[in-house]
Design an enzyme around this catalytic site. Sequence first.
Site: not given
Length: 207
Positions: A82-84, A86
């Site tokens: 859920q990372c920018g 990803t």
Amino acid sequence: MILRAYSSYISLVLVLLVSLYWRNASLFYDSARIFSPNYRNMSSSDKPSSIYDITVNDATGNDVSLGSYKDKVLLIVNVASQCGFTTTNYKELNELYEKYKDKGFEILAFPCNQFAGQEPGSNEEIQQTVCTRFKAEFPVFGKVNVNGADTAPVFKYLKSAKGGGIFGDFIKWNFSKFLVSKTGEVVERYAPTTNPSKIEKDILKLL
């Protein structure tokens, strides 16, 4: 486009803030560790002499010896769903894996939830996400910690081999990357902001 640029900006700010946090936390942890009797009595024989001496857990909890990856070029990454970073990272990791998996290249991904809680799922949920949403075919292992007292041995080894610059050895954010040669040497460390495609030329030198 504006939304994507804003998201990247926020991610970079978070990387800096977390870097400062882990720098201070690491100083405290290292001081406590140095004065621990167990640390003072630790001999060099307690530390792995090679990355191939380390055992990790797969997503189902089974032991996997990194010795099984001898004679392969490894890219070891701490990942989050859920990372920018990803979507771009998984896309480019998949592309690298598809191009070089039959030429002695392997990607080892380790989910970690230490950065803004961006990998909150269970190992089973993570596997489902990376296989269905991100189409990952490379090994994604069990969730680990990459900083602090419970740092996984593989990341202790990687960080001791390649420091992280002025902010300390600790992992700064999701998608930090370590490139390991066929002989087990940790050749390079890359920041979370370095896209996998930028590493391709270094991989080619080692294959």
